[in-house]
Design a protein around this motif. Structure first.
Motif, PDB file in Angstrom:
ATOM      1  N   THR A  55      34.229  27.805  36.013  1.00 15.38           N
ATOM      2  CA  THR A  55      34.676  26.407  36.037  1.00 15.38           C
ATOM      3  C   THR A  55      33.467  25.484  36.071  1.00 15.38           C
ATOM      4  O   THR A  55      32.638  25.568  36.985  1.00 15.38           O
ATOM      5  CB  THR A  55      35.568  26.143  37.269  1.00 15.38           C
ATOM      6  N   TYR A  56      33.385  24.576  35.085  1.00 17.23           N
ATOM      7  CA  TYR A  56      32.217  23.691  35.018  1.00 17.23           C
ATOM      8  C   TYR A  56      32.267  22.643  36.134  1.00 17.23           C
ATOM      9  O   TYR A  56      33.300  22.005  36.356  1.00 17.23           O
ATOM     10  CB  TYR A  56      32.153  22.985  33.663  1.00 17.23           C
ATOM     11  N   PRO A  57      31.138  22.461  36.872  1.00 22.88           N
ATOM     12  CA  PRO A  57      31.093  21.472  37.960  1.00 22.88           C
ATOM     13  C   PRO A  57      30.933  20.055  37.402  1.00 22.88           C
ATOM     14  O   PRO A  57      30.035  19.798  36.601  1.00 22.88           O
ATOM     15  CB  PRO A  57      29.848  21.892  38.751  1.00 22.88           C
ATOM     16  N   PHE A  58      31.755  19.130  37.818  1.00 22.99           N
ATOM     17  CA  PHE A  58      31.751  17.782  37.247  1.00 22.99           C
ATOM     18  C   PHE A  58      30.708  16.856  37.873  1.00 22.99           C
ATOM     19  O   PHE A  58      30.249  15.927  37.241  1.00 22.99           O
ATOM     20  CB  PHE A  58      33.142  17.156  37.383  1.00 22.99           C
ATOM     21  N   PHE A  59      30.322  17.091  39.127  1.00 22.39           N
ATOM     22  CA  PHE A  59      29.484  16.112  39.814  1.00 22.39           C
ATOM     23  C   PHE A  59      27.987  16.407  39.712  1.00 22.39           C
ATOM     24  O   PHE A  59      27.215  15.599  39.206  1.00 22.39           O
ATOM     25  CB  PHE A  59      29.902  16.018  41.284  1.00 22.39           C
ATOM     26  N   SER A  60      27.556  17.578  40.146  1.00 23.63           N
ATOM     27  CA  SER A  60      26.113  17.853  40.214  1.00 23.63           C
ATOM     28  C   SER A  60      25.595  18.636  39.010  1.00 23.63           C
ATOM     29  O   SER A  60      24.385  18.764  38.832  1.00 23.63           O
ATOM     30  CB  SER A  60      25.800  18.644  41.481  1.00 23.63           C
ATOM     31  N   GLY A  61      26.501  19.172  38.203  1.00 18.52           N
ATOM     32  CA  GLY A  61      26.066  19.992  37.075  1.00 18.52           C
ATOM     33  C   GLY A  61      25.705  21.406  37.471  1.00 18.52           C
ATOM     34  O   GLY A  61      25.279  22.208  36.634  1.00 18.52           O
ATOM     35  N   GLN A  62      25.861  21.734  38.739  1.00 19.85           N
ATOM     36  CA  GLN A  62      25.570  23.079  39.237  1.00 19.85           C
ATOM     37  C   GLN A  62      26.679  23.512  40.175  1.00 19.85           C
ATOM     38  O   GLN A  62      27.205  22.708  40.963  1.00 19.85           O
ATOM     39  CB  GLN A  62      24.238  23.100  40.005  1.00 19.85           C
ATOM     40  N   SER A  63      27.041  24.779  40.114  1.00 20.52           N
ATOM     41  CA  SER A  63      27.998  25.325  41.070  1.00 20.52           C
ATOM     42  C   SER A  63      27.400  26.564  41.732  1.00 20.52           C
ATOM     43  O   SER A  63      26.537  27.242  41.161  1.00 20.52           O
ATOM     44  CB  SER A  63      29.315  25.697  40.379  1.00 20.52           C
ATOM     45  N   LEU A  64      27.866  26.814  42.940  1.00 22.23           N
ATOM     46  CA  LEU A  64      27.424  27.989  43.690  1.00 22.23           C
ATOM     47  C   LEU A  64      28.660  28.742  44.153  1.00 22.23           C
ATOM     48  O   LEU A  64      29.545  28.165  44.795  1.00 22.23           O
ATOM     49  CB  LEU A  64      26.578  27.575  44.900  1.00 22.23           C
ATOM     50  N   VAL A  65      28.717  30.029  43.813  1.00 21.09           N
ATOM     51  CA  VAL A  65      29.822  30.888  44.243  1.00 21.09           C
ATOM     52  C   VAL A  65      29.242  31.972  45.138  1.00 21.09           C
ATOM     53  O   VAL A  65      28.317  32.695  44.741  1.00 21.09           O
ATOM     54  CB  VAL A  65      30.547  31.524  43.037  1.00 21.09           C
ATOM     55  N   VAL A  66      29.762  32.039  46.352  1.00 21.67           N
ATOM     56  CA  VAL A  66      29.268  33.006  47.343  1.00 21.67           C
ATOM     57  C   VAL A  66      30.355  34.041  47.592  1.00 21.67           C
ATOM     58  O   VAL A  66      31.471  33.702  48.026  1.00 21.67           O
ATOM     59  CB  VAL A  66      28.885  32.309  48.664  1.00 21.67           C
ATOM     60  N   LEU A  67      30.045  35.290  47.339  1.00 19.36           N
ATOM     61  CA  LEU A  67      30.984  36.394  47.542  1.00 19.36           C
ATOM     62  C   LEU A  67      30.477  37.238  48.707  1.00 19.36           C
ATOM     63  O   LEU A  67      29.490  37.957  48.582  1.00 19.36           O
ATOM     64  CB  LEU A  67      31.076  37.236  46.260  1.00 19.36           C
ATOM     65  N   LYS A  68      31.139  37.111  49.847  1.00 22.82           N
ATOM     66  CA  LYS A  68      30.696  37.857  51.038  1.00 22.82           C
ATOM     67  C   LYS A  68      31.871  38.454  51.819  1.00 22.82           C
ATOM     68  O   LYS A  68      31.866  38.462  53.050  1.00 22.82           O
ATOM     69  CB  LYS A  68      29.844  36.962  51.948  1.00 22.82           C
ATOM     70  N   ASP A  69      32.829  38.941  51.090  1.00 31.10           N
ATOM     71  CA  ASP A  69      33.970  39.630  51.682  1.00 31.10           C
ATOM     72  C   ASP A  69      33.596  41.090  51.914  1.00 31.10           C
ATOM     73  O   ASP A  69      33.627  41.910  50.996  1.00 31.10           O
ATOM     74  CB  ASP A  69      35.175  39.520  50.744  1.00 31.10           C
ATOM     75  N   ASP A  70      33.234  41.436  53.161  1.00 34.65           N
ATOM     76  CA  ASP A  70      32.757  42.787  53.459  1.00 34.65           C
ATOM     77  C   ASP A  70      33.791  43.861  53.161  1.00 34.65           C
ATOM     78  O   ASP A  70      33.448  44.998  52.820  1.00 34.65           O
ATOM     79  CB  ASP A  70      32.340  42.887  54.933  1.00 34.65           C
ATOM     80  N   LYS A  71      35.071  43.515  53.274  1.00 32.79           N
ATOM     81  CA  LYS A  71      36.129  44.500  53.040  1.00 32.79           C
ATOM     82  C   LYS A  71      36.371  44.762  51.557  1.00 32.79           C
ATOM     83  O   LYS A  71      37.056  45.703  51.196  1.00 32.79           O
ATOM     84  CB  LYS A  71      37.424  44.037  53.709  1.00 32.79           C
ATOM     85  N   LEU A  72      35.790  43.915  50.726  1.00 34.88           N
ATOM     86  CA  LEU A  72      35.990  44.067  49.285  1.00 34.88           C
ATOM     87  C   LEU A  72      35.483  45.416  48.791  1.00 34.88           C
ATOM     88  O   LEU A  72      36.018  45.989  47.848  1.00 34.88           O
ATOM     89  CB  LEU A  72      35.259  42.940  48.550  1.00 34.88           C
ATOM     90  N   TRP A  73      34.441  45.930  49.456  1.00 33.78           N
ATOM     91  CA  TRP A  73      33.785  47.158  48.985  1.00 33.78           C
ATOM     92  C   TRP A  73      34.419  48.419  49.552  1.00 33.78           C
ATOM     93  O   TRP A  73      34.013  49.520  49.208  1.00 33.78           O
ATOM     94  CB  TRP A  73      32.311  47.123  49.365  1.00 33.78           C
ATOM     95  N   SER A  74      35.400  48.240  50.439  1.00 32.28           N
ATOM     96  CA  SER A  74      35.958  49.425  51.083  1.00 32.28           C
ATOM     97  C   SER A  74      37.484  49.513  51.051  1.00 32.28           C
ATOM     98  O   SER A  74      38.049  50.540  51.393  1.00 32.28           O
ATOM     99  CB  SER A  74      35.509  49.468  52.558  1.00 32.28           C
ATOM    100  N   LYS A  75      38.173  48.419  50.664  1.00 29.22           N
ATOM    101  CA  LYS A  75      39.632  48.450  50.729  1.00 29.22           C
ATOM    102  C   LYS A  75      40.225  49.258  49.575  1.00 29.22           C
ATOM    103  O   LYS A  75      39.649  49.339  48.489  1.00 29.22           O
ATOM    104  CB  LYS A  75      40.190  47.019  50.727  1.00 29.22           C
ATOM    105  N   GLY A  76      41.382  49.848  49.830  1.00 27.25           N
ATOM    106  CA  GLY A  76      42.060  50.630  48.800  1.00 27.25           C
ATOM    107  C   GLY A  76      41.426  51.994  48.595  1.00 27.25           C
ATOM    108  O   GLY A  76      40.447  52.367  49.237  1.00 27.25           O
ATOM    109  N   GLY A  77      41.976  52.746  47.668  1.00 29.84           N
ATOM    110  CA  GLY A  77      41.434  54.065  47.354  1.00 29.84           C
ATOM    111  C   GLY A  77      40.302  53.988  46.356  1.00 29.84           C
ATOM    112  O   GLY A  77      39.842  52.912  45.973  1.00 29.84           O
ATOM    113  N   GLU A  78      39.875  55.136  45.897  1.00 28.28           N
ATOM    114  CA  GLU A  78      38.753  55.214  44.968  1.00 28.28           C
ATOM    115  C   GLU A  78      39.053  54.477  43.665  1.00 28.28           C
ATOM    116  O   GLU A  78      38.203  53.779  43.107  1.00 28.28           O
ATOM    117  CB  GLU A  78      38.433  56.688  44.684  1.00 28.28           C
ATOM    118  N   GLU A  79      40.266  54.611  43.173  1.00 30.34           N
ATOM    119  CA  GLU A  79      40.641  53.963  41.917  1.00 30.34           C
ATOM    120  C   GLU A  79      40.615  52.435  42.052  1.00 30.34           C
ATOM    121  O   GLU A  79      40.134  51.728  41.154  1.00 30.34           O
ATOM    122  CB  GLU A  79      42.045  54.427  41.496  1.00 30.34           C
TER     123      GLU A  79
END
Length: 346
Positions: free
Chosen positions: A75-99
């Motif tokens: 999504t293009y940022p309208f105000f500063s021309g720059q966006s920052l997306v921070v992904l720090k969900d620790d459970k993202l790497w361990s939830k669910g099975g292997e698939e």
């Protein structure tokens, strides 16, 4: 490309060029201190003086949907021309099975390979599997920063840098005392240590030379450090201070077993020192046999041993070990430990 945590943080805080032009930054590892510090410093590095209201920052830290991450990145940022997306969900790497995990990694691999120029993506994770296709994609597309935990004997450069932030410096004996406090731990709690250094700066005021006594005054009052303070007071032959540290631990609800275990370990080390010294071991051999990794710690142990009679040390060790055995029965646990210390140090 890889970058060390200290260097990465320094460059961000001082607005210095990074070694690789990229839209993707990855901080990973068990050390929360550097991961949180880098995450906090990145917005200022990217946006500079841009008003916070005009900064487009999206943070994913719970129940993350990769589709939502992709939408934020693209999504293009309208105000500063720059966006920052921070992904720090620790459970993202361990939830669910292997698939399920593989599906997440495949989507993230596609995402990091196609981040638009107006977006910066920061991925923060406690652990990444270096064998995966995802990690290999990161090696090509991202600036990678592994935040490994420090061991106590690696701490001095970090301590020096922290003191410099306040225009101060630690005396040699002060650093040695901190290392003594932290010697029993595998990983240094940098976040906690930073908080105590901030308290130390307030305590010292205008004084810019931080001493061993300062460390004793500040760190010994910590519930987290009271057991380390206790063993140091014992080794220094300071009965009153040892009893006060023991009383403080009791007031804070500390269970006596970890305290007796640490006292026992210290007395056992001291008894072993006497035994090896009688056998003619030199300092290097003593350090190796006793598991002492820092020369200052060995110097302190040698000085401390002169205060003790070997027979009384062995009697105290037997008494503490018996107390450890009897603890499951309840009763006068703290009182008995106090009596042992009085017999040893009086």
């Amino acid at each position: 490309m890889d970058i060390k945590a200290e260097e990465f943080l320094h460059k961000l805080q001082n607005k210095l060029p990074l070694p690789q032009a990229t839209q993707v930054y990855v901080v990973f590892g068990e050390d929360d201190y550097y991961r949180s510090q880098i995450t906090a410093a990145l917005p200022g590095y990217i946006y500079g003086d841009t008003d916070e209201a005009d900064r487009q920052i999206t943070v994913f830290e719970k129940d993350t949907d990769i589709s939502a991450v992709s939408e934020a990145v693209n999504t293009y940022p309208f105000f500063s021309g720059q966006s920052l997306v921070v992904l720090k969900d620790d459970k993202l790497w361990s939830k669910g099975g292997e698939e399920a995990r593989q599906t997440v990694l495949d989507k993230l691999t596609a995402l990091v390979n196609d981040v638009p120029e107006y977006c910066t993506l920061l991925i923060s994770a406690p652990k990444l599997d270096k064998r995966t296709k995802f990690y290999k994609a990161l090696k090509k597309a991202a600036l990678l920063c592994e935040c490994a935990s420090l061991r106590p004997y690696e701490l001095q450069p970090w301590l020096d840098a922290q003191a410099e932030l306040y225009g101060a410096r630690f005396e040699h004996d002060a650093i040695g005392m901190i290392m003594e406090y932290l010697a029993p731990v595998e990983k240094v709690p940098l976040q906690l240590l930073q908080q105590e250094i901030a308290k130390l700066a307030v305590y010292a005021g205008e004084r810019r030379q931080w001493t061993r006594q300062d460390i004793l005054d500040i760190f010994a009052a910590l519930p987290e450090a009271s057991d380390f303070a206790l063993t140091n007071f014992i080794m220094e032959g300071r009965l009153k201070a040892a009893l006060e540290a023991l009383a403080s631990a009791r007031r804070h609800g500390t269970y006596v077993l970890p305290l007796t275990a640490m006292v026992s370990a210290k007395l056992r080390q001291l008894a072993r020192y006497f035994e090896l010294q009688r056998s003619g071991y030199d300092q290097r051999s003593l350090m190796q046999e006793l598991g002492v990794r820092h020369p200052y710690a060995m110097k302190m142990l040698t000085q401390q041993a002169r205060r003790f009679d070997e027979r009384r040390v062995r009697e105290a060790l037997l008494a503490v070990d018996q107390l450890n055995i009897d603890l499951r029965q309840g009763g006068r646990d703290f009182a008995r430990l106090e009596e042992i210390l009085i017999r040893l140090l009086a």
